[in-house]
Design a protein around this motif. Structure first.
Motif, PDB file in Angstrom:
ATOM      1  N   ARG A   1       0.827  -1.202   0.000  1.00  0.00           N
ATOM      2  CA  ARG A   1       0.000   0.000   0.000  1.00  0.00           C
ATOM      3  C   ARG A   1       0.863   1.255   0.000  1.00  0.00           C
ATOM      4  O   ARG A   1       1.932   1.286   0.631  1.00  0.00           O
ATOM      5  CB  ARG A   1      -0.919   0.030   1.232  1.00  0.00           C
ATOM      6  CG  ARG A   1      -2.045  -0.987   1.144  1.00  0.00           C
ATOM      7  CD  ARG A   1      -2.899  -0.998   2.379  1.00  0.00           C
ATOM      8  NE  ARG A   1      -3.889  -2.067   2.300  1.00  0.00           N
ATOM      9  CZ  ARG A   1      -4.586  -2.516   3.333  1.00  0.00           C
ATOM     10  NH1 ARG A   1      -4.407  -1.981   4.536  1.00  0.00           N
ATOM     11  NH2 ARG A   1      -5.457  -3.486   3.170  1.00  0.00           N
ATOM     12  N   ALA A   2       0.374   2.248  -0.720  1.00  0.00           N
ATOM     13  CA  ALA A   2       0.929   3.598  -0.611  1.00  0.00           C
ATOM     14  C   ALA A   2       0.184   4.269   0.540  1.00  0.00           C
ATOM     15  O   ALA A   2      -1.032   4.458   0.477  1.00  0.00           O
ATOM     16  CB  ALA A   2       0.720   4.365  -1.908  1.00  0.00           C
ATOM     17  N   LEU A   3       0.907   4.614   1.591  1.00  0.00           N
ATOM     18  CA  LEU A   3       0.293   5.075   2.843  1.00  0.00           C
ATOM     19  C   LEU A   3       0.774   6.481   3.175  1.00  0.00           C
ATOM     20  O   LEU A   3       1.976   6.741   3.238  1.00  0.00           O
ATOM     21  CB  LEU A   3       0.657   4.112   3.976  1.00  0.00           C
ATOM     22  CG  LEU A   3       0.204   4.499   5.383  1.00  0.00           C
ATOM     23  CD1 LEU A   3      -1.316   4.452   5.504  1.00  0.00           C
ATOM     24  CD2 LEU A   3       0.857   3.574   6.415  1.00  0.00           C
ATOM     25  N   ARG A   4      -0.168   7.372   3.414  1.00  0.00           N
ATOM     26  CA  ARG A   4       0.161   8.737   3.822  1.00  0.00           C
ATOM     27  C   ARG A   4       0.356   8.750   5.343  1.00  0.00           C
ATOM     28  O   ARG A   4      -0.584   8.505   6.098  1.00  0.00           O
ATOM     29  CB  ARG A   4      -0.978   9.682   3.435  1.00  0.00           C
ATOM     30  CG  ARG A   4      -0.603  11.149   3.474  1.00  0.00           C
ATOM     31  CD  ARG A   4       0.025  11.616   2.188  1.00  0.00           C
ATOM     32  NE  ARG A   4      -0.919  11.599   1.075  1.00  0.00           N
ATOM     33  CZ  ARG A   4      -0.572  11.807  -0.194  1.00  0.00           C
ATOM     34  NH1 ARG A   4       0.681  12.051  -0.513  1.00  0.00           N
ATOM     35  NH2 ARG A   4      -1.476  11.763  -1.161  1.00  0.00           N
ATOM     36  N   THR A   5       1.572   9.021   5.792  1.00  0.00           N
ATOM     37  CA  THR A   5       1.857   9.015   7.226  1.00  0.00           C
ATOM     38  C   THR A   5       1.754  10.397   7.868  1.00  0.00           C
ATOM     39  O   THR A   5       1.640  10.504   9.085  1.00  0.00           O
ATOM     40  CB  THR A   5       3.254   8.449   7.504  1.00  0.00           C
ATOM     41  OG1 THR A   5       4.210   9.200   6.749  1.00  0.00           O
ATOM     42  CG2 THR A   5       3.329   6.978   7.117  1.00  0.00           C
TER      43      THR A   5
END
Length: 248
Positions: free
Chosen positions: A168-172
């Protein structure tokens, strides 16, 4: 000590990946985020000297305070080949992990697990060899496609290889570039993302990666100094310490 077989060439390295890949465990949820210990591992190189340094830093998962740390350095013994990076890094990473004075808990790699063309990146390889739960959190998506996630912390989109979700591309953090999370071994993808968010409280990268990166950069400078005086030949020098000890 964990046994690691260094392949003689690229073909043998791929054969090792094929042999070990079926041992990856993908049906365990993994430890819950925010409890126990979590360990970041990272690697730094000096290409001119064929020198590699690995660092392992254990954090308290609740407070993100450093519990213990370890480094190992040696000579690079496998060439850089895309998809086979683990063979350059794992000997030093294993030595650093084995030098820790405490159990590492969940391990977070600055790299890939299932988000790998052969579904066997560093996080999966390390997990199979050690038996530890491992996840990969990378800065870039390798060769896979994804849609940009929403702008808020916790927004994510699937990282796709054809019709298969490999991570997954995850915005932290709000309005920052995403990181790319994938399962390594003995941890589910939902849980891997939850751990990543719990570890990235103030910055884009998890605190595990930030602390391990800082330690291995410092250790590389020391190793370069030693190499200039007395070149080494194998991975084997390990420094381990709890915070506040003489070795810090």
């Amino acid at each position: 000590m964990t046994t690691f077989r260094m392949p003689a060439d690229e073909a043998e390295a791929r054969a090792v990946q094929d042999e070990l890949r079926p041992r990856v465990v993908l049906d365990e949820p993994g430890p819950p985020p925010g409890v126990g210990r979590v360990t970041g591992v990272d690697v730094a190189y000096d290409d001119e000297r064929d020198l590699v340094v690995a660092a392992a830093v254990v954090l308290d998962a609740a407070t993100l305070e450093v519990i213990a740390r370890s480094t190992a350095d040696g000579r690079v013994t496998f060439p850089y080949v895309p998809g086979l990076l683990a063979f350059r890094e794992i000997p030093a990473v294993l030595a650093a992990l084995e030098g820790l004075p405490v159990d590492p808990g969940l391990v977070v790699c600055d790299g890939y697990g299932q988000a790998h063309p052969r579904r066997f990146g560093l996080a999966s390889h390390l997990g199979v060899l050690t038996g530890l739960p491992v996840i990969g959190v990378a800065k870039n998506p390798f060769t896979f496609r994804y849609e940009e996630p929403g702008p808020r912390r916790g927004d994510f989109t699937p990282l796709m290889d054809g019709d298969e979700e490999v991570g997954r591309a995850l915005r932290t953090q709000n309005d920052t570039k995403p990181v790319f999370v994938s399962v390594g071994h003995r941890t589910g993808l939902d849980n891997a993302c939850a751990h990543t968010l719990a570890l990235a409280r103030d910055f884009r990268q998890p605190e595990t990666t930030r602390t391990a990166d800082a330690l291995c950069r410092s250790a590389l400078k020391e190793a370069i100094g030693r190499a200039g005086a007395s070149p080494g030949s194998t991975i084997g020098r390990t420094d381990a310490a709890r915070p506040g000890s003489v070795a810090d």
